[in-house]
Enzyme design. Sequence first.
Site, short mmCIF file in Angstrom:
data_model
loop_
_atom_site.label_atom_id
_atom_site.label_comp_id
_atom_site.label_asym_id
_atom_site.label_seq_id
_atom_site.Cartn_x
_atom_site.Cartn_y
_atom_site.Cartn_z
N SER A 196 0.85 -1.18 0.00
CA SER A 196 0.00 0.00 0.00
C SER A 196 0.89 1.23 0.00
CB SER A 196 -0.88 0.01 1.26
OG SER A 196 -1.52 1.26 1.44
N TYR A 251 -1.67 0.03 10.75
CA TYR A 251 -1.71 -0.40 9.36
C TYR A 251 -0.45 0.03 8.62
CZ TYR A 251 -3.45 -1.03 4.58
OH TYR A 251 -3.60 -1.41 3.27
#
Length: 247
Positions: free
Chosen positions: A131, A144
Amino acid sequence: MKRTAVVTGASSGIGEATARRLAAEGYHVVAGARRRERLDKLAAEVPGISPVTLDVTSQESVDALAASLERCDVLVNNAGGALGLEPVSEGRLDDWQRMYDTNVLGSLRVTQALLPKLIGSGDGVLVMLTSTAGLVSYEGGGGYCAAKHAQTSMTETLRLELVGQPVRIVEIAPGMVRTEGFAVNRFRGDADRAAKVYEGVPDPLSSDDVADAIAWCVTRPAHVNIDRMVIRPRAQAAQHRVHRVGG
């Protein structure tokens, strides 16, 4: 013999789209996830997809997958996800644990289990779905971002350790992607809060957009390695710079 691609987290979102796309590219796709009923439906719709019940947080489950495969030419480590948007000072340890177990340790388990088959194929491709959160941190994303940074680091390390081996190591780092469940899971099932993430954003990426990028990287000639592909919608210039309309 037909080349085999393994896709984790294939029951929805980017994983499902990638399984469909690689099957269309002519691969025998082994689609792994915990939600077997969804995989069975996918396999019934798309020739060339074989469903496998897989929990990447279970070593026993991963070992069973590896033992069931005659070969593996492509591995897409897609299983993962985000939980919560609390600041680090209020982060829930069980959320951080789950994000590490799926994103980081899950990718490690599957990579370790299938790497010998990737090398043995003579032209293996390992794709790590990370990501932009693995490249740039942001408020509320501590757990995250930390997990995705770890995946990015793992990918870079693998490329160094495997240089000279017949395996390409590819990192795909998407920005804003509107998928079936990512934001909803992050907000613990609150669909209204999840919808606000994309509110006013013209054309966020879709799962198919990311699957298209993965397929392009995987199907390059054997001597061509796409180290990292960062893919964002045109409306997103950076993590904190998103164009929104209306409202």
